[in-house]
Design a protein around this motif. Structure first.
Motif, PDB file in Angstrom:
ATOM      1  N   GLY A 241       0.835  -1.192   0.000  1.00  0.00           N
ATOM      2  CA  GLY A 241       0.000   0.000   0.000  1.00  0.00           C
ATOM      3  C   GLY A 241       0.868   1.238   0.000  1.00  0.00           C
ATOM      4  N   THR A 242       0.293   2.355   0.350  1.00  0.00           N
ATOM      5  CA  THR A 242       1.015   3.631   0.369  1.00  0.00           C
ATOM      6  C   THR A 242       0.808   4.299   1.719  1.00  0.00           C
ATOM      7  N   HIS A 243       1.863   4.897   2.241  1.00  0.00           N
ATOM      8  CA  HIS A 243       1.765   5.617   3.517  1.00  0.00           C
ATOM      9  C   HIS A 243       0.755   6.759   3.368  1.00  0.00           C
ATOM     10  N   PRO A 244      -0.096   6.992   4.383  1.00  0.00           N
ATOM     11  CA  PRO A 244      -1.139   8.016   4.235  1.00  0.00           C
ATOM     12  C   PRO A 244      -0.624   9.436   4.090  1.00  0.00           C
ATOM     13  N   HIS A 245       0.633   9.697   4.502  1.00  0.00           N
ATOM     14  CA  HIS A 245       1.138  11.068   4.455  1.00  0.00           C
ATOM     15  C   HIS A 245       2.348  11.238   3.539  1.00  0.00           C
ATOM     16  N   SER A 246       2.671  10.222   2.755  1.00  0.00           N
ATOM     17  CA  SER A 246       3.781  10.331   1.807  1.00  0.00           C
ATOM     18  C   SER A 246       3.580   9.269   0.737  1.00  0.00           C
ATOM     19  N   PRO A 247       4.283   9.393  -0.389  1.00  0.00           N
ATOM     20  CA  PRO A 247       4.146   8.383  -1.448  1.00  0.00           C
ATOM     21  C   PRO A 247       4.926   7.102  -1.165  1.00  0.00           C
ATOM     22  N   THR A 248       5.439   6.945   0.047  1.00  0.00           N
ATOM     23  CA  THR A 248       6.271   5.796   0.398  1.00  0.00           C
ATOM     24  C   THR A 248       5.449   4.503   0.420  1.00  0.00           C
ATOM     25  N   PRO A 249       5.954   3.432  -0.203  1.00  0.00           N
ATOM     26  CA  PRO A 249       5.243   2.152  -0.128  1.00  0.00           C
ATOM     27  C   PRO A 249       5.300   1.581   1.288  1.00  0.00           C
ATOM     28  N   GLN A 250       4.273   0.855   1.676  1.00  0.00           N
ATOM     29  CA  GLN A 250       4.227   0.182   2.963  1.00  0.00           C
ATOM     30  C   GLN A 250       3.766  -1.245   2.731  1.00  0.00           C
ATOM     31  N   VAL A 251       4.292  -2.162   3.534  1.00  0.00           N
ATOM     32  CA  VAL A 251       4.062  -3.593   3.354  1.00  0.00           C
ATOM     33  C   VAL A 251       3.046  -4.078   4.384  1.00  0.00           C
ATOM     34  N   PHE A 252       2.048  -4.823   3.910  1.00  0.00           N
ATOM     35  CA  PHE A 252       1.017  -5.391   4.789  1.00  0.00           C
ATOM     36  C   PHE A 252       0.968  -6.889   4.584  1.00  0.00           C
ATOM     37  N   LEU A 253       0.962  -7.626   5.700  1.00  0.00           N
ATOM     38  CA  LEU A 253       0.791  -9.072   5.625  1.00  0.00           C
ATOM     39  C   LEU A 253      -0.674  -9.404   5.390  1.00  0.00           C
ATOM     40  N   SER A 254      -0.917 -10.394   4.560  1.00  0.00           N
ATOM     41  CA  SER A 254      -2.284 -10.857   4.346  1.00  0.00           C
ATOM     42  C   SER A 254      -2.741 -11.660   5.557  1.00  0.00           C
ATOM     43  N   PRO A 255      -4.003 -11.493   5.982  1.00  0.00           N
ATOM     44  CA  PRO A 255      -4.492 -12.260   7.127  1.00  0.00           C
ATOM     45  C   PRO A 255      -4.642 -13.741   6.781  1.00  0.00           C
TER      46      PRO A 255
END
Length: 255
Positions: A241-255
């Motif tokens: 996904g994308t950080h809410p306050h910057s264009p930085t990618p963020q990684v999320f584990l699938s449940p």
């Protein structure tokens, strides 16, 4: 010659194979990868604690093993993972140990500046063994910065092995903001092993992804933190996904 620290085709035992990497001042680089990828081994090669079986590591064009210990200690400092000193001194004395490569009649001003910068002033007078794990990490960071401190700021090469592992959220943020700030004027390079990919994405200028001893991806967070790459090399089911306050990618584990 421009200042640089370079690994050229280095291999070590079965842990690393044919790694080439160039580090320059003014940059924060994060070494990432799954457990056993070779991150800590590469850090030890880049700092001169290990010698490669093949290839070469050089600082400013000179092989690391050609530097005298004192000369090298004035150029690079290392904060190891779970590094425990063989003493139980007060915090300010532990930090002052970093000044050993720079014999001086009075290093008190430098130590005071570093303690304020790293949030260690409030720990003054306490013995190292009485500190929490996170507090000990902050003192070890201060000691490493003291080793590189010249004319009011750190200059050279700072290597950190999982520096945020024992820190709470506030101190993770404080440490990485500080490292980013210290590299901004172009006289300090920071290379850190980080397991938290989201922290690496937020603060590192460049990510270096290792897998089974090989360098498999390198570049900005947006280039390296891609779902297919992370699934392949970490074996985890992830979404980007994308950080809410910057264009930085963020990684999320699938449940």
């Amino acid at each position: 010659m421009p200042s640089s620290l370079r690994a050229s085709g280095v291999s070590y035992s079965s842990a690393l194979r044919d790694i080439s990497l160039t580090l320059a001042p003014g940059e924060l680089v994060a070494l990432i990868g799954p457990n056993g990828a070779g991150k800590s081994t590469l850090l030890r090669l880049l700092t001169g604690y290990l010698s490669p079986d093949s290839g070469q590591c050089t600082l400013n064009g000179i092989a690391l093993d050609a530097w005298t210990p004192q000369a090298l200690s004035r150029q690079r400092a290392v904060m190891r993972q779970q590094s425990l000193p063989g003493f139980d001194w007060p915090v300010e004395a532990a930090i002052a140990m970093g000044r050993a490569p720079w014999p001086s009649s009075d290093d008190r001003d430098a130590v005071e500046q570093i303690m304020a910068l790293t949030g260690c002033s409030q720990l003054r007078g306490r013995n190292f063994s009485a500190l929490s794990g996170g507090e000990q990490q902050r003192v070890q960071l201060a000691r490493a910065l003291a080793q590189l401190w010249r004319d009011g700021k750190p200059r050279g090469w700072l290597f950190l092995d999982e520096p945020t592992s024992a820190l709470d959220l506030y101190h993770q943020q404080h440490l990485l903001r500080l490292l980013k700030q210290l590299t901004a004027d172009g006289e300090l390079h920071v290379c850190a092993v980080l397991h938290d990919l989201n922290l690496a994405a937020l603060w590192a200028d460049r990510l270096v992804l290792l897998h089974q001893g090989m360098l498999v991806a390198e570049g900005r967070a947006s280039q390296v933190l891609q779902a297919d790459l992370l699934r392949r090399y970490y074996g985890a089911d992830v979404h980007i996904g994308t950080h809410p306050h910057s264009p930085t990618p963020q990684v999320f584990l699938s449940p």
